[in-house]
Design a protein around this motif. Structure first.
Motif, short mmCIF file in Angstrom:
data_model
loop_
_atom_site.label_atom_id
_atom_site.label_comp_id
_atom_site.label_asym_id
_atom_site.label_seq_id
_atom_site.Cartn_x
_atom_site.Cartn_y
_atom_site.Cartn_z
N LEU A 1 13.39 -64.22 73.13
CA LEU A 1 12.68 -63.38 74.09
C LEU A 1 11.29 -63.93 74.37
O LEU A 1 10.82 -63.90 75.52
CB LEU A 1 12.61 -61.95 73.57
CG LEU A 1 13.96 -61.21 73.47
CD1 LEU A 1 13.79 -59.89 72.73
CD2 LEU A 1 14.55 -60.98 74.86
N ASP A 2 10.62 -64.46 73.36
CA ASP A 2 9.30 -65.08 73.56
C ASP A 2 9.41 -66.27 74.51
O ASP A 2 8.55 -66.46 75.39
CB ASP A 2 8.71 -65.53 72.22
CG ASP A 2 8.18 -64.37 71.39
OD1 ASP A 2 8.02 -63.27 71.93
OD2 ASP A 2 7.95 -64.58 70.18
N ARG B 1 9.80 -64.99 78.07
CA ARG B 1 8.55 -64.43 78.60
C ARG B 1 7.55 -65.53 78.95
O ARG B 1 6.76 -65.38 79.88
CB ARG B 1 7.93 -63.47 77.58
CG ARG B 1 8.61 -62.10 77.52
CD ARG B 1 7.81 -61.12 76.69
NE ARG B 1 7.92 -61.39 75.28
CZ ARG B 1 8.82 -60.83 74.47
NH1 ARG B 1 9.67 -59.94 74.95
NH2 ARG B 1 8.86 -61.13 73.18
N GLU C 1 19.48 -66.61 80.23
CA GLU C 1 18.79 -65.36 79.93
C GLU C 1 19.32 -64.83 78.61
O GLU C 1 20.37 -65.27 78.13
CB GLU C 1 19.03 -64.34 81.05
CG GLU C 1 18.44 -64.72 82.39
CD GLU C 1 16.92 -64.68 82.41
OE1 GLU C 1 16.31 -64.17 81.43
OE2 GLU C 1 16.33 -65.17 83.39
N TYR D 1 21.41 -57.03 77.23
CA TYR D 1 20.07 -56.45 77.31
C TYR D 1 19.72 -55.74 76.00
O TYR D 1 20.50 -54.95 75.49
CB TYR D 1 20.04 -55.46 78.47
CG TYR D 1 18.74 -54.72 78.66
CD1 TYR D 1 17.66 -55.35 79.25
CD2 TYR D 1 18.62 -53.39 78.27
CE1 TYR D 1 16.46 -54.68 79.44
CE2 TYR D 1 17.43 -52.70 78.47
CZ TYR D 1 16.35 -53.35 79.05
OH TYR D 1 15.18 -52.68 79.23
N THR D 2 18.56 -56.06 75.46
CA THR D 2 18.20 -55.49 74.15
C THR D 2 16.79 -54.93 74.11
O THR D 2 16.36 -54.44 73.06
CB THR D 2 18.29 -56.57 73.05
OG1 THR D 2 17.42 -57.67 73.39
CG2 THR D 2 19.70 -57.07 72.86
N THR D 3 16.04 -54.98 75.20
CA THR D 3 14.65 -54.52 75.18
C THR D 3 14.60 -53.06 74.76
O THR D 3 15.37 -52.24 75.22
CB THR D 3 14.00 -54.71 76.55
OG1 THR D 3 14.05 -56.10 76.90
CG2 THR D 3 12.55 -54.26 76.54
N GLY D 4 13.68 -52.76 73.84
CA GLY D 4 13.55 -51.39 73.33
C GLY D 4 14.16 -51.23 71.96
O GLY D 4 13.89 -50.26 71.25
N ASN D 5 14.98 -52.21 71.56
CA ASN D 5 15.54 -52.19 70.21
C ASN D 5 14.66 -53.02 69.30
O ASN D 5 14.04 -53.99 69.71
CB ASN D 5 16.97 -52.75 70.22
CG ASN D 5 17.92 -51.86 71.00
OD1 ASN D 5 18.17 -50.73 70.63
ND2 ASN D 5 18.44 -52.37 72.11
N ASP D 6 14.63 -52.66 68.04
CA ASP D 6 13.76 -53.35 67.10
C ASP D 6 14.55 -53.69 65.84
O ASP D 6 15.05 -52.80 65.16
CB ASP D 6 12.56 -52.46 66.75
CG ASP D 6 11.54 -53.18 65.89
OD1 ASP D 6 11.49 -54.42 65.96
OD2 ASP D 6 10.81 -52.50 65.16
#
Length: 267
Positions: free
Chosen positions: A145-146, A149, A172, A176-181
């Motif tokens: 992800l870094d 970005r 890509e 989609y995983t944004t919001g998961n930690d």
């Protein structure tokens, strides 16, 4: 079953011209070219009948022959490693049941990745093409992800169905995983596509006849040509066993790969 490993290598890489000849220093400070380290990785694979380097460049041929590799010259019109493998197999006159494309920018590929891939092809006799996938932990996913970005082309990811048939590959980060930690060592639903392929000769012959489709051209991923022609690609899950894996895609990857070679104690 007779197994051939082909290491396709070209000088005119779009993102990193000449990278096949880039020196990489190992744990003892010894510099070996990327193509030699890829050759060393292929030699460590068990159950293989023959290994060749396939290139269109005399500089790469001279380097490869200098460390004892067998080289097959291919045309400069090959658009990717799969086309180069098809041409190399044809030049050899066939005679192999499985052809492995061990790309010349992946010197850290553990031998068991390729061995498990070959075993997967044998276990799925109807599979025409197979490729390894590696589940990301939280740390690896954060790195992917870094990279995105920052606008860097990093790893390729894969999504596949319940029986392992590929649904899509992308540069890509999918799904989609944004919001998961996730913690550094937690398993995630994202799979890193390991850029190694195993083909039946019939699949290679068909691939060479097809023109690139729009998805292949947009993503710059050769395996999408199979999916765009409704030819399934079998994903074989492999396991890192604690070893770091990375490909040389960009000049800044040299330092990372040298660091891993040092950690592994590879001369």
């Amino acid at each position: 079953m007779r197994v051939l490993i082909v290491i396709p290598a070209r000088y005119a890489s779009v993102r990193y011209p000449g990278k096949a000849l880039v020196p990489l220093r190992g744990a003892k400070g010894q510099a070996k070219s990327l193509i030699q380290r890829s050759w060393d990785a292929a030699q460590a694979v068990q159950g293989v009948d023959r290994v060749i380097v396939a290139t269109d460049d005399d500089r790469i041929r001279a380097e490869a022959e200098g460390f004892g590799a067998e080289v097959v010259m291919t045309s400069s019109t090959c658009k990717n490693g799969t086309e180069r493998c098809a041409e190399a197999l044809d030049a050899l006159g066939g005679g192999y049941d499985i052809v492995v494309n061990l790309q010349g920018d992946a010197p850290l590929t553990p031998p068991w990745f390729v061995e498990d891939l070959i075993a997967g092809m044998k276990a799925h006799p109807t599979a025409e093409v197979a490729t390894p996938v590696l589940r990301c932990n939280g740390r690896a996913l954060a790195g992917f992800l870094d990279d995105r970005r920052a606008g860097r082309v990093g790893a390729t990811t894969a999504v596949f169905g319940a029986e392992g048939k590929a649904l899509f590959f992308s540069k890509e980060v999918i799904p989609y995983t944004t919001g998961n930690d996730w913690g550094d060592h937690d398993p995630t639903p994202v799979f890193h596509h390991v850029g190694v392929y195993a083909y039946r000769p019939s699949a290679l012959a068909a691939y060479a006849r097809w023109a690139p489709g729009p998805l292949e051209q947009l993503e710059g991923l050769e395996q999408l040509r199979f999916l765009e022609r409704d030819r399934p690609v079998q994903c074989i899950e492999v396991y890192a066993r604690g070893q770091q894996f990375w490909e040389l895609n960009n000049p800044e990857d040299v330092t990372r790969i040298e660091s891993i070679l040092n950690d592994l104690g590879v001369a």
